[in-house]
Design a protein around this motif. Structure first.
Motif, PDB file in Angstrom:
ATOM      1  N   LEU A   1       0.825  -1.209   0.000  1.00  0.00           N
ATOM      2  CA  LEU A   1       0.000   0.000   0.000  1.00  0.00           C
ATOM      3  C   LEU A   1       0.858   1.258   0.000  1.00  0.00           C
ATOM      4  O   LEU A   1       0.541   2.248  -0.676  1.00  0.00           O
ATOM      5  CB  LEU A   1      -0.938  -0.010   1.211  1.00  0.00           C
ATOM      6  N   SER A   2       1.957   1.237   0.752  1.00  0.00           N
ATOM      7  CA  SER A   2       2.876   2.377   0.761  1.00  0.00           C
ATOM      8  C   SER A   2       3.518   2.570  -0.606  1.00  0.00           C
ATOM      9  O   SER A   2       3.644   3.698  -1.098  1.00  0.00           O
ATOM     10  CB  SER A   2       3.971   2.177   1.813  1.00  0.00           C
ATOM     11  N   GLY A   3       3.927   1.461  -1.208  1.00  0.00           N
ATOM     12  CA  GLY A   3       4.523   1.540  -2.535  1.00  0.00           C
ATOM     13  C   GLY A   3       3.572   2.146  -3.547  1.00  0.00           C
ATOM     14  O   GLY A   3       3.972   2.978  -4.373  1.00  0.00           O
ATOM     15  N   LEU A   4       2.296   1.743  -3.487  1.00  0.00           N
ATOM     16  CA  LEU A   4       1.285   2.311  -4.388  1.00  0.00           C
ATOM     17  C   LEU A   4       1.116   3.805  -4.141  1.00  0.00           C
ATOM     18  O   LEU A   4       1.016   4.601  -5.087  1.00  0.00           O
ATOM     19  CB  LEU A   4      -0.044   1.585  -4.194  1.00  0.00           C
ATOM     20  N   THR A   5       1.094   4.204  -2.881  1.00  0.00           N
ATOM     21  CA  THR A   5       0.947   5.621  -2.527  1.00  0.00           C
ATOM     22  C   THR A   5       2.098   6.451  -3.098  1.00  0.00           C
ATOM     23  O   THR A   5       1.880   7.507  -3.710  1.00  0.00           O
ATOM     24  CB  THR A   5       0.910   5.786  -0.996  1.00  0.00           C
ATOM     25  N   ILE A   6       3.329   5.972  -2.922  1.00  0.00           N
ATOM     26  CA  ILE A   6       4.510   6.703  -3.405  1.00  0.00           C
ATOM     27  C   ILE A   6       4.538   6.733  -4.927  1.00  0.00           C
ATOM     28  O   ILE A   6       4.879   7.749  -5.542  1.00  0.00           O
ATOM     29  CB  ILE A   6       5.785   6.064  -2.835  1.00  0.00           C
ATOM     30  N   ALA A   7       4.166   5.613  -5.568  1.00  0.00           N
ATOM     31  CA  ALA A   7       4.155   5.554  -7.031  1.00  0.00           C
ATOM     32  C   ALA A   7       3.101   6.496  -7.609  1.00  0.00           C
ATOM     33  O   ALA A   7       3.331   7.133  -8.650  1.00  0.00           O
ATOM     34  CB  ALA A   7       3.894   4.121  -7.493  1.00  0.00           C
ATOM     35  N   MET A   8       1.944   6.596  -6.947  1.00  0.00           N
ATOM     36  CA  MET A   8       0.908   7.529  -7.396  1.00  0.00           C
ATOM     37  C   MET A   8       1.399   8.969  -7.314  1.00  0.00           C
ATOM     38  O   MET A   8       1.144   9.785  -8.204  1.00  0.00           O
ATOM     39  CB  MET A   8      -0.355   7.345  -6.552  1.00  0.00           C
ATOM     40  N   ASP A   9       2.112   9.285  -6.247  1.00  0.00           N
ATOM     41  CA  ASP A   9       2.660  10.629  -6.098  1.00  0.00           C
ATOM     42  C   ASP A   9       3.680  10.926  -7.203  1.00  0.00           C
ATOM     43  O   ASP A   9       3.678  12.019  -7.799  1.00  0.00           O
ATOM     44  CB  ASP A   9       3.307  10.761  -4.724  1.00  0.00           C
ATOM     45  N   LYS A  10       4.536   9.950  -7.494  1.00  0.00           N
ATOM     46  CA  LYS A  10       5.528  10.125  -8.562  1.00  0.00           C
ATOM     47  C   LYS A  10       4.841  10.318  -9.910  1.00  0.00           C
ATOM     48  O   LYS A  10       5.248  11.181 -10.712  1.00  0.00           O
ATOM     49  CB  LYS A  10       6.458   8.920  -8.604  1.00  0.00           C
ATOM     50  N   ALA A  11       3.781   9.549 -10.176  1.00  0.00           N
ATOM     51  CA  ALA A  11       3.070   9.656 -11.448  1.00  0.00           C
ATOM     52  C   ALA A  11       2.434  11.037 -11.619  1.00  0.00           C
ATOM     53  O   ALA A  11       2.425  11.595 -12.723  1.00  0.00           O
ATOM     54  CB  ALA A  11       2.000   8.567 -11.546  1.00  0.00           C
ATOM     55  N   GLN A  12       1.913  11.592 -10.537  1.00  0.00           N
ATOM     56  CA  GLN A  12       1.311  12.926 -10.619  1.00  0.00           C
ATOM     57  C   GLN A  12       2.347  13.967 -11.024  1.00  0.00           C
ATOM     58  O   GLN A  12       2.044  14.894 -11.790  1.00  0.00           O
ATOM     59  CB  GLN A  12       0.678  13.294  -9.278  1.00  0.00           C
ATOM     60  N   HIS A  13       3.579  13.823 -10.529  1.00  0.00           N
ATOM     61  CA  HIS A  13       4.637  14.763 -10.909  1.00  0.00           C
ATOM     62  C   HIS A  13       5.092  14.535 -12.354  1.00  0.00           C
ATOM     63  O   HIS A  13       5.265  15.484 -13.123  1.00  0.00           O
ATOM     64  CB  HIS A  13       5.836  14.622  -9.968  1.00  0.00           C
ATOM     65  N   VAL A  14       5.262  13.282 -12.719  1.00  0.00           N
ATOM     66  CA  VAL A  14       5.774  12.947 -14.042  1.00  0.00           C
ATOM     67  C   VAL A  14       4.790  13.357 -15.143  1.00  0.00           C
ATOM     68  O   VAL A  14       5.189  13.830 -16.213  1.00  0.00           O
ATOM     69  CB  VAL A  14       6.095  11.436 -14.114  1.00  0.00           C
ATOM     70  N   PHE A  15       3.501  13.174 -14.875  1.00  0.00           N
ATOM     71  CA  PHE A  15       2.478  13.507 -15.871  1.00  0.00           C
ATOM     72  C   PHE A  15       1.838  14.873 -15.617  1.00  0.00           C
ATOM     73  O   PHE A  15       0.868  15.234 -16.274  1.00  0.00           O
ATOM     74  CB  PHE A  15       1.407  12.415 -15.909  1.00  0.00           C
ATOM     75  N   ALA A  16       2.374  15.621 -14.655  1.00  0.00           N
ATOM     76  CA  ALA A  16       1.890  16.974 -14.347  1.00  0.00           C
ATOM     77  C   ALA A  16       0.375  16.985 -14.109  1.00  0.00           C
ATOM     78  O   ALA A  16      -0.353  17.803 -14.667  1.00  0.00           O
ATOM     79  CB  ALA A  16       2.265  17.941 -15.466  1.00  0.00           C
ATOM     80  N   ILE A  17      -0.078  16.063 -13.275  1.00  0.00           N
ATOM     81  CA  ILE A  17      -1.502  15.962 -12.947  1.00  0.00           C
ATOM     82  C   ILE A  17      -1.761  16.711 -11.655  1.00  0.00           C
ATOM     83  O   ILE A  17      -1.118  16.457 -10.634  1.00  0.00           O
ATOM     84  CB  ILE A  17      -1.924  14.487 -12.795  1.00  0.00           C
ATOM     85  N   ASP A  18      -2.710  17.635 -11.697  1.00  0.00           N
ATOM     86  CA  ASP A  18      -3.072  18.411 -10.514  1.00  0.00           C
ATOM     87  C   ASP A  18      -4.508  18.062 -10.127  1.00  0.00           C
ATOM     88  O   ASP A  18      -5.464  18.555 -10.720  1.00  0.00           O
ATOM     89  CB  ASP A  18      -2.951  19.913 -10.796  1.00  0.00           C
ATOM     90  N   LEU A  19      -4.642  17.175  -9.159  1.00  0.00           N
ATOM     91  CA  LEU A  19      -5.963  16.707  -8.756  1.00  0.00           C
ATOM     92  C   LEU A  19      -6.660  17.744  -7.880  1.00  0.00           C
ATOM     93  O   LEU A  19      -6.011  18.526  -7.173  1.00  0.00           O
ATOM     94  CB  LEU A  19      -5.839  15.386  -7.995  1.00  0.00           C
ATOM     95  N   ALA A  20      -7.988  17.738  -7.934  1.00  0.00           N
ATOM     96  CA  ALA A  20      -8.777  18.693  -7.144  1.00  0.00           C
ATOM     97  C   ALA A  20      -8.723  18.359  -5.661  1.00  0.00           C
ATOM     98  O   ALA A  20      -9.033  19.199  -4.816  1.00  0.00           O
ATOM     99  CB  ALA A  20     -10.220  18.707  -7.635  1.00  0.00           C
ATOM    100  N   PHE A  21      -8.351  17.130  -5.332  1.00  0.00           N
ATOM    101  CA  PHE A  21      -8.234  16.719  -3.932  1.00  0.00           C
ATOM    102  C   PHE A  21      -6.856  16.114  -3.720  1.00  0.00           C
ATOM    103  O   PHE A  21      -6.198  15.708  -4.679  1.00  0.00           O
ATOM    104  CB  PHE A  21      -9.324  15.708  -3.569  1.00  0.00           C
TER     105      PHE A  21
END
Length: 325
Positions: free
Chosen positions: A25-45
């Protein structure tokens, strides 16, 4: 009348291997954070905050249950500490703390720092204890060896990922060196065991994915330590990528397996190679690496949700935390 008896027997059989769930679960959390930076995704939450909070809650729940087991059934805990395989999963507790420190680092350093300090200190103690047991054992045999033995090694290589940003550079080099040393030793032993001895039992087959974690985590940690991509970093990344491809090529063997708690061994290594691939993109090595990371993250997400459902089903059907499981 038999149901209460069955329930009463579940706590002493609560396995330390449950903490592998937190690693996933931690790995998924960190990978999601990395993906948001790599793909420049700015979520509303703030997805990272919610995922990190949920993972921390799971860790706290598992820790409370295991502490209750320690208080009520200390002999059962001692048996796990002496077991040639279960022994290594105690390091999953400290690895979980280190991963939570990484997950909380972009959210709140005031939370990340004590998690890292506790996790690093505890992991050093676990590493010293586990290696001491390996050295002075009287009952270990070659068939006891499986990739779960890598968990103490992986944790050491993980320390620099949050340790360097928090300012603990020398300490991070110390732990990284331990991780690389143990990885080389254990990799030799595990391939000897795989090639020249009986196959790994079915329930431990998923732990083969742990082979991906040391070079993938080592790559991420090395980039944190040296700040750039160099030949040593390339060797670590492509070693992890090759092992990932090798294991994907064995898919037909994995899909036949019955569900065991060891299936959570799929998750953290997938997260590590996903993050490493996206980090390769950030280091200027082109779009393919970003999409390799994204594809692996998609697989990881599906695997984690599937395992959550299977684990909950197994718990409610009393197929986990039972004698002999």
């Amino acid at each position: 009348m038999s149901q209460p008896t069955s329930d009463a027997r579940r706590l002493p059989n609560f396995p330390i291997a449950f903490f592998a769930m937190v690693m996933g679960l931690s790995g998924l959390t960190i990978a999601m954070d990395k993906a948001q930076h790599v793909f420049a995704i700015d979520l509303a939450f703030d997805l990272n905050l919610w995922m990190a909070g949920a993972t921390a809650s799971v860790f706290s729940l598992l820790l409370l249950i295991y502490l209750a087991k320690l208080a009520v059934y200390p002999r059962a805990v001692l048996e796990e500490l002496r077991h040639p395989v279960k022994l290594n999963f105690f390091a999953a507790v400290s690895v979980s703390l280190l991963l939570l420190s990484i997950a909380f680092l972009p959210i709140a350093e005031s939370i990340s720092r004590p998690l890292w300090m506790t996790g690093a200190s505890l992991h050093l103690l676990f590493t010293l204890y586990v290696i001491s047991v390996w050295i002075h054992h009287e009952h270990f045999e070659v068939h006891h060896m499986n990739p779960a033995w890598f968990i103490p090694a992986v944790g050491n290589a993980l320390v620099p990922v949050a340790g360097v940003p928090l300012g603990f550079v020398d300490v991070s080099w110390f732990f990284f060196s331990i991780g690389i040393l143990l990885w080389g030793v254990l990799m030799t032993i595990i391939f000897y065991r795989l090639l020249f001895h009986a196959p790994i039992p079915e329930r431990f087959m998923p732990t083969l994915f742990i082979l991906v974690a040391p070079p993938a985590v080592g790559f991420i940690a090395y980039i944190k330590l040296v700040g750039q991509l160099d030949p040593a970093a390339m060797v670590l990344y492509f070693s992890a990528l090759f092992l990932t491809l090798l294991l994907f090529a064995q898919a037909r063997y994995f899909v036949r397996l019955r569900f065991f708690l060891s299936w959570w061994a799929y998750t953290f290594p997938l997260a590590a190679i996903s993050i490493a691939s996206m980090l390769m993109f950030e280091q200027g090595h082109g779009d393919p690496y970003r999409w390799i990371g994204a594809g692996l993250l998609a697989i990881l997400t599906l695997v984690v949700f599937f395992l959550l459902l299977r684990t909950l089903y197994a718990v409610f059907r009393h197929r986990i935390c039972v004698p002999g499981h």
